[in-house]
Scaffold this motif. Structure first.
Motif, mmCIF file in Angstrom:
data_model
loop_
_atom_site.group_PDB
_atom_site.id
_atom_site.type_symbol
_atom_site.label_atom_id
_atom_site.label_comp_id
_atom_site.label_asym_id
_atom_site.label_seq_id
_atom_site.Cartn_x
_atom_site.Cartn_y
_atom_site.Cartn_z
ATOM 1 N N PHE A 192 17.542 22.200 55.642
ATOM 2 C CA PHE A 192 16.090 22.173 55.477
ATOM 3 C C PHE A 192 15.639 20.731 55.637
ATOM 4 N N GLU A 193 15.529 20.293 56.882
ATOM 5 C CA GLU A 193 15.260 18.884 57.176
ATOM 6 C C GLU A 193 13.876 18.411 56.715
ATOM 7 N N SER A 194 12.899 19.311 56.630
ATOM 8 C CA SER A 194 11.555 18.863 56.258
ATOM 9 C C SER A 194 11.442 18.534 54.773
ATOM 10 N N HIS A 195 12.419 18.944 53.991
ATOM 11 C CA HIS A 195 12.482 18.589 52.570
ATOM 12 C C HIS A 195 13.874 18.018 52.329
ATOM 13 N N PRO A 196 14.045 16.713 52.557
ATOM 14 C CA PRO A 196 15.384 16.137 52.604
ATOM 15 C C PRO A 196 16.105 15.985 51.271
ATOM 16 N N GLU A 197 15.495 16.386 50.165
ATOM 17 C CA GLU A 197 16.152 16.252 48.873
ATOM 18 C C GLU A 197 17.101 17.429 48.645
ATOM 19 N N TYR A 198 18.361 17.129 48.383
ATOM 20 C CA TYR A 198 19.360 18.155 48.115
ATOM 21 C C TYR A 198 18.938 18.950 46.888
ATOM 22 N N THR A 199 18.959 20.279 47.010
ATOM 23 C CA THR A 199 18.505 21.135 45.922
ATOM 24 C C THR A 199 19.432 22.337 45.782
ATOM 25 N N GLU A 200 19.732 22.713 44.543
ATOM 26 C CA GLU A 200 20.513 23.908 44.259
ATOM 27 C C GLU A 200 19.636 24.880 43.486
ATOM 28 N N VAL A 201 19.592 26.129 43.949
ATOM 29 C CA VAL A 201 18.766 27.152 43.327
ATOM 30 C C VAL A 201 19.622 28.394 43.116
ATOM 31 N N HIS A 202 19.533 28.969 41.931
ATOM 32 C CA HIS A 202 20.212 30.237 41.642
ATOM 33 C C HIS A 202 19.189 31.362 41.713
ATOM 34 N N ASN A 203 19.526 32.407 42.453
ATOM 35 C CA ASN A 203 18.687 33.606 42.546
ATOM 36 C C ASN A 203 19.466 34.798 42.028
ATOM 37 N N ARG A 204 18.791 35.702 41.396
ATOM 38 C CA ARG A 204 19.407 36.962 40.978
ATOM 39 C C ARG A 204 19.257 37.932 42.138
ATOM 40 N N VAL A 205 20.359 38.558 42.545
ATOM 41 C CA VAL A 205 20.366 39.496 43.667
ATOM 42 C C VAL A 205 21.154 40.741 43.271
ATOM 43 N N GLY A 206 21.163 41.715 44.133
ATOM 44 C CA GLY A 206 21.896 42.949 43.870
ATOM 45 C C GLY A 206 20.963 44.048 43.431
ATOM 46 N N ASP A 207 21.492 45.244 43.331
ATOM 47 C CA ASP A 207 20.679 46.417 42.996
ATOM 48 C C ASP A 207 19.952 46.256 41.664
ATOM 49 N N ASN A 208 20.590 45.660 40.702
ATOM 50 C CA ASN A 208 19.990 45.481 39.373
ATOM 51 C C ASN A 208 19.826 44.010 39.018
ATOM 52 N N ASP A 209 19.739 43.167 40.038
ATOM 53 C CA ASP A 209 19.684 41.718 39.831
ATOM 54 C C ASP A 209 20.849 41.238 38.975
ATOM 55 N N ASP A 210 21.999 41.871 39.141
ATOM 56 C CA ASP A 210 23.158 41.544 38.313
ATOM 57 C C ASP A 210 24.129 40.574 38.989
ATOM 58 N N LYS A 211 23.797 40.115 40.185
ATOM 59 C CA LYS A 211 24.644 39.168 40.919
ATOM 60 C C LYS A 211 23.902 37.841 41.049
ATOM 61 N N ASP A 212 24.671 36.780 41.258
ATOM 62 C CA ASP A 212 24.093 35.449 41.399
ATOM 63 C C ASP A 212 24.277 34.960 42.828
ATOM 64 N N GLU A 213 23.217 34.422 43.390
ATOM 65 C CA GLU A 213 23.302 33.773 44.694
ATOM 66 C C GLU A 213 22.933 32.306 44.504
ATOM 67 N N LEU A 214 23.881 31.436 44.793
ATOM 68 C CA LEU A 214 23.633 29.999 44.746
ATOM 69 C C LEU A 214 23.189 29.558 46.131
ATOM 70 N N CYS A 215 21.966 29.043 46.227
ATOM 71 C CA CYS A 215 21.423 28.550 47.490
ATOM 72 C C CYS A 215 21.392 27.025 47.450
ATOM 73 N N LEU A 216 22.024 26.428 48.427
ATOM 74 C CA LEU A 216 22.052 24.971 48.548
ATOM 75 C C LEU A 216 21.149 24.587 49.716
ATOM 76 N N PHE A 217 20.085 23.857 49.424
ATOM 77 C CA PHE A 217 19.181 23.378 50.458
ATOM 78 C C PHE A 217 19.510 21.915 50.700
ATOM 79 N N MET A 218 19.759 21.568 51.950
ATOM 80 C CA MET A 218 20.237 20.227 52.252
ATOM 81 C C MET A 218 19.736 19.759 53.607
ATOM 82 N N ALA A 219 19.747 18.448 53.766
ATOM 83 C CA ALA A 219 19.572 17.827 55.073
ATOM 84 C C ALA A 219 20.964 17.385 55.529
#
Length: 122
Positions: free
Chosen positions: A75-102
């Motif tokens: 994500f070059e337009s926002h050059p600050e490294y960021t880690e975000v956790h999202n709840r995913v899955g049928d019952n939001d019972d799984k974790d998705e770690l999203c790393l946004f980076m340049a």
């Protein structure tokens, strides 16, 4: 080295492979079970069969036993490294770690994918 990844499909494929190779080497070095991981997890193609090369994500993996996911988005337009956790899955019972980076944060993001894999396996 990878500056033209969005305009050059060869560079994009090399960059994507670099993330995959690093992850594979990291889980091997940590003596984790490769069959517990699927990478890429998100493998995006357009309807006509053309590969989506927009770096969203450039890398993804799923830990099959837990169902948890990691993905890296360049994500070059926002050059600050960021880690975000999202709840995913049928019952939001799984974790998705999203790393946004340049691109300058590539090593940090790759290291984080291996740390994530180790955490999943413990």
């Amino acid at each position: 080295m990878f500056d033209d990844y969005l305009t050059n499909p060869i560079t994009y494929d090399r960059l994507e492979q670099r993330f995959l190779d690093y992850f594979d080497a990291g889980i091997s070095a940590a003596r984790l079970r490769p069959e517990d991981f699927r990478s890429p997890h998100y493998n995006v193609f357009f309807v006509d069969g053309t590969k989506d090369r927009e770096a969203n994500p450039i890398f993804s993996a799923k830990h099959l036993p837990s169902g948890n996911i990691v993905r890296i988005v360049i994500f070059e337009s926002h050059p600050e490294y960021t880690e975000v956790h999202n709840r995913v899955g049928d019952n939001d019972d799984k974790d998705e770690l999203c790393l946004f980076m340049a691109l300058p944060d590539m090593q940090r993001a790759m290291d984080m994918t291996v740390a994530w894999a180790k955490q999943q396996a413990s």
